[in-house]
Design a protein around this motif. Sequence first.
Motif, PDB file in Angstrom:
ATOM      1  N   ALA A 162      85.980  35.715  33.432  1.00 38.98           N
ATOM      2  CA  ALA A 162      84.748  36.102  33.731  1.00 38.98           C
ATOM      3  C   ALA A 162      84.468  36.454  34.989  1.00 38.98           C
ATOM      4  CB  ALA A 162      83.570  34.987  33.637  1.00 38.98           C
ATOM      5  N   ARG A 163      84.927  35.791  36.003  1.00 38.57           N
ATOM      6  CA  ARG A 163      85.266  36.354  37.596  1.00 38.57           C
ATOM      7  C   ARG A 163      85.867  37.699  37.899  1.00 38.57           C
ATOM      8  NH1 ARG A 163      86.781  30.676  38.659  1.00 38.57           N
ATOM      9  NH2 ARG A 163      84.853  29.373  38.796  1.00 38.57           N
ATOM     10  N   PHE A 164      86.929  37.752  37.094  1.00 41.34           N
ATOM     11  CA  PHE A 164      87.624  38.972  37.019  1.00 41.34           C
ATOM     12  C   PHE A 164      86.913  40.086  36.496  1.00 41.34           C
ATOM     13  CE2 PHE A 164      90.257  42.297  34.869  1.00 41.34           C
ATOM     14  CZ  PHE A 164      91.050  42.624  36.067  1.00 41.34           C
ATOM     15  N   PHE A 165      86.375  40.049  35.457  1.00 38.61           N
ATOM     16  CA  PHE A 165      85.496  41.144  34.972  1.00 38.61           C
ATOM     17  C   PHE A 165      84.331  41.270  35.804  1.00 38.61           C
ATOM     18  CE2 PHE A 165      87.556  40.490  30.758  1.00 38.61           C
ATOM     19  CZ  PHE A 165      87.719  41.755  30.402  1.00 38.61           C
ATOM     20  N   ASN A 166      83.624  40.264  36.223  1.00 37.15           N
ATOM     21  CA  ASN A 166      82.676  40.596  37.269  1.00 37.15           C
ATOM     22  C   ASN A 166      82.986  41.458  38.606  1.00 37.15           C
ATOM     23  OD1 ASN A 166      80.549  39.507  35.724  1.00 37.15           O
ATOM     24  ND2 ASN A 166      80.716  37.434  36.638  1.00 37.15           N
ATOM     25  N   GLN A 167      84.206  41.137  39.238  1.00 40.62           N
ATOM     26  CA  GLN A 167      84.631  41.660  40.261  1.00 40.62           C
ATOM     27  C   GLN A 167      85.193  43.145  39.738  1.00 40.62           C
ATOM     28  OE1 GLN A 167      87.544  39.493  42.340  1.00 40.62           O
ATOM     29  NE2 GLN A 167      87.900  40.966  43.908  1.00 40.62           N
ATOM     30  N   TYR A 168      85.606  43.372  38.716  1.00 36.31           N
ATOM     31  CA  TYR A 168      86.290  44.798  38.577  1.00 36.31           C
ATOM     32  C   TYR A 168      85.731  45.543  37.638  1.00 36.31           C
ATOM     33  CZ  TYR A 168      90.047  42.853  41.260  1.00 36.31           C
ATOM     34  OH  TYR A 168      90.857  42.153  42.395  1.00 36.31           O
ATOM     35  N   LYS A 169      84.651  45.179  37.143  1.00 29.53           N
ATOM     36  CA  LYS A 169      83.916  45.787  35.874  1.00 29.53           C
ATOM     37  C   LYS A 169      83.406  47.360  36.138  1.00 29.53           C
ATOM     38  CE  LYS A 169      79.472  43.694  36.074  1.00 29.53           C
ATOM     39  NZ  LYS A 169      78.594  42.920  35.437  1.00 29.53           N
ATOM     40  N   THR A 170      83.025  47.496  37.428  1.00 29.53           N
ATOM     41  CA  THR A 170      82.505  48.776  37.811  1.00 29.53           C
ATOM     42  C   THR A 170      83.813  49.875  38.311  1.00 29.53           C
ATOM     43  OG1 THR A 170      82.179  48.117  40.094  1.00 29.53           O
ATOM     44  CG2 THR A 170      80.293  47.964  38.411  1.00 29.53           C
ATOM     45  N   GLU A 187      86.758  52.613  30.811  1.00 30.21           N
ATOM     46  CA  GLU A 187      86.350  51.885  29.532  1.00 30.21           C
ATOM     47  C   GLU A 187      87.808  51.486  28.847  1.00 30.21           C
ATOM     48  OE1 GLU A 187      84.558  52.738  25.338  1.00 30.21           O
ATOM     49  OE2 GLU A 187      83.827  54.195  26.872  1.00 30.21           O
ATOM     50  N   ARG A 188      88.704  52.519  28.849  1.00 27.32           N
ATOM     51  CA  ARG A 188      89.920  52.202  28.209  1.00 27.32           C
ATOM     52  C   ARG A 188      90.896  51.004  28.744  1.00 27.32           C
ATOM     53  NH1 ARG A 188      94.465  56.594  26.128  1.00 27.32           N
ATOM     54  NH2 ARG A 188      95.870  55.241  25.429  1.00 27.32           N
ATOM     55  N   THR A 215      91.737  47.208  27.196  1.00 26.91           N
ATOM     56  CA  THR A 215      93.077  46.853  27.120  1.00 26.91           C
ATOM     57  C   THR A 215      93.179  45.427  27.712  1.00 26.91           C
ATOM     58  OG1 THR A 215      94.105  49.102  27.285  1.00 26.91           O
ATOM     59  CG2 THR A 215      95.441  47.144  27.763  1.00 26.91           C
ATOM     60  N   ILE A 216      92.549  45.241  29.000  1.00 22.81           N
ATOM     61  CA  ILE A 216      92.368  44.044  29.716  1.00 22.81           C
ATOM     62  C   ILE A 216      91.856  42.854  28.563  1.00 22.81           C
ATOM     63  CG2 ILE A 216      91.540  42.688  31.446  1.00 22.81           C
ATOM     64  CD1 ILE A 216      92.003  45.315  33.209  1.00 22.81           C
TER      65      ILE A 216
END
Length: 72
Positions: free
Chosen positions: A32-40, A44-45, A49-50
């Motif tokens: 969740a921390r990873f996605f919050n940090q890098y989602k922007t 999309e692809r 994949t991640i």
Amino acid sequence: MKKTPWLKYFVDIVLKAQGQARKTIEITLKNARFFNQYKTQLKERQLKTITRMLQEGSDGFKGGMTAKKYIE
């Protein structure tokens, strides 16, 4: 209190389950921390994949991640 083999077995199972639950929670928070940090920053692809890689868990993809698997 006398420890019976069944009681020892039960306690061992409970402790093992707690350890696995803790590991699952730690991995979930890390993801969740990873996605919050890098989602922007990710396309999309890349996010797809991640997400797929993280769903495989600690065992990962059989045979590793290949270009063919990435394309699929």
